[in-house]
Design an enzyme around this catalytic site. Structure first.
Site, short mmCIF file in Angstrom:
data_model
loop_
_atom_site.label_atom_id
_atom_site.label_comp_id
_atom_site.label_asym_id
_atom_site.label_seq_id
_atom_site.Cartn_x
_atom_site.Cartn_y
_atom_site.Cartn_z
N GLU A 56 -5.19 -5.91 -12.15
CA GLU A 56 -4.00 -6.50 -11.52
C GLU A 56 -2.82 -6.52 -12.48
O GLU A 56 -2.95 -6.17 -13.65
CB GLU A 56 -4.28 -7.94 -11.06
CG GLU A 56 -4.61 -8.09 -9.58
CD GLU A 56 -3.40 -7.87 -8.68
OE1 GLU A 56 -2.31 -7.50 -9.18
OE2 GLU A 56 -3.55 -8.02 -7.46
N ASP B 21 -1.79 -5.72 -0.40
CA ASP B 21 -1.99 -6.38 -1.70
C ASP B 21 -0.67 -6.39 -2.47
O ASP B 21 0.36 -6.73 -1.92
CB ASP B 21 -3.12 -5.67 -2.46
CG ASP B 21 -3.84 -6.58 -3.43
OD1 ASP B 21 -3.18 -7.19 -4.29
OD2 ASP B 21 -5.08 -6.69 -3.35
N ASN C 86 0.30 -12.33 -2.25
CA ASN C 86 0.46 -10.97 -2.79
C ASN C 86 1.79 -10.40 -2.33
O ASN C 86 2.58 -11.05 -1.65
CB ASN C 86 -0.69 -10.07 -2.31
CG ASN C 86 -1.87 -10.05 -3.26
OD1 ASN C 86 -1.69 -9.90 -4.47
ND2 ASN C 86 -3.07 -10.21 -2.74
#
Length: 309
Positions: free
Chosen positions: A31, A214, A163
């Protein structure tokens, strides 16, 4: 403003582009990527394994350098050439790039042992939007915050998995999504402060579509590029709410893109193998690896976080 639901009849929007594995290290939950053109360095984290990675974009062969962290971190932002800001479980930390030392800048839900940080992005004003969520993704326990210097302001609550936080190049529009809900939202933002200047509205309704929206980043023309976790692709949306492109990637669970390269003309994309069993990992050879995708667009360098108000 137009917005629409995902449709199975959108195959004409799919475009194959050159894609490569930038780093072979497998991240459990990759991430928060960032890129610094001054030293050509890419940074990203593995949230669940508590690691920070660094690698020059021009490096040939080998793997990224791994830095062990004492906490789960979810996002990396530049402060200046010698320091980064890390969004972590209990707060925001300043990390010295020279010796790796960490200093707490300000707490973030430090009184809630059941939550951690998740997606984040620096606004052109130098302020930060950052999300929190429950470790077990408990419904509605997360939130999105605005951080100006060390002042933390709660913007939105009742979110499960925050997100898609990103901003238009001029800083007047913000985007975010609750991945569990599947609705990408757009909100007017004060360009000088990074604070919302209106109520969020639906930009794109992905409910019922494959995978989940996402992380996201905006290109120089205002297109919103999102990773679609569980669907092995990136999507580009117009500011008017139309999905205009879908780009396949060779990992089923992409998590977050950011523009990288001296010309900011490629997407650096983190991926994950969280929740995959052995059979699923075998069927997904590039699971957890960090990718470079030539999407044919140019980005805007993410601003540095401003430490003081």
């Amino acid at each position: 403003m137009r917005h629409r639901r995902s449709s199975a009849g959108d195959s004409g929007l799919v475009f194959a582009v050159p894609t490569s594995v930038f780093d072979p290290t497998r991240c459990h939950l990759g991430e928060g990527p960032s890129y610094d053109p001054l030293d050509d360095m890419a940074w990203w984290v593995d949230i669940l394994e508590r690691r920070l990675f660094s690698r020059p974009l021009s490096q040939v062969g080998g793997s990224a350098r791994s830095h062990v962290l004492p906490f789960m971190a979810s996002h990396v932002a530049a402060i200046d050439p010698g320091r980064h800001l890390l969004s972590a479980e209990d707060g925001l930390y300043v990390r010295n790039l020279g010796d790796g030392s960490l200093r707490l800048h300000c707490p973030l839900e430090a009184n809630d042992a059941g939550t951690r940080s998740n997606d984040g992005r620096v606004h052109p004003s130098g302020t930060l939007w950052v999300g929190t969520m429950a470790y077990d993704a408990e419904e509605g326990r997360g939130a999105i915050y605005h951080v100006c210097g060390a002042t933390v302001t709660r913007l939105y609550g009742g979110i499960t998995i925050p997100n898609g936080i990103c901003f238009s190049p001029d800083g007047t529009i913000g985007y975010f999504v609750d991945t569990a809900e599947g609705v990408l939202r757009r909100v007017s933002v004060d360009a000088a402060t990074g604070l919302p200047a209106g109520e969020p509205r639906t930009l794109y309704d992905h409910r019922g579509g494959e995978g989940g929206i996402d992380g996201a980043v905006v290109d120089i023309d205002g297109l919103i590029w999102t990773a679609r976790f569980g669907a092995a692709c990136l999507d580009a949306y117009s500011p008017a709410g139309e999905r205009v492109r879908t780009v396949p990637v060779p990992a089923r669970q992409p998590t977050c893109p950011t523009f990288a390269g001296r010309d900011l003309d490629r997407l650096l994309v983190t991926t994950a193998f969280e929740g995959m069993d052995a059979e699923q990992r075998e069927a997904d050879p590039e699971h957890g690896r960090t990718l470079l995708v030539d999407v044919g667009a140019r980005g805007v360098l993410e601003p540095a976080f401003r430490l003081t108000d």
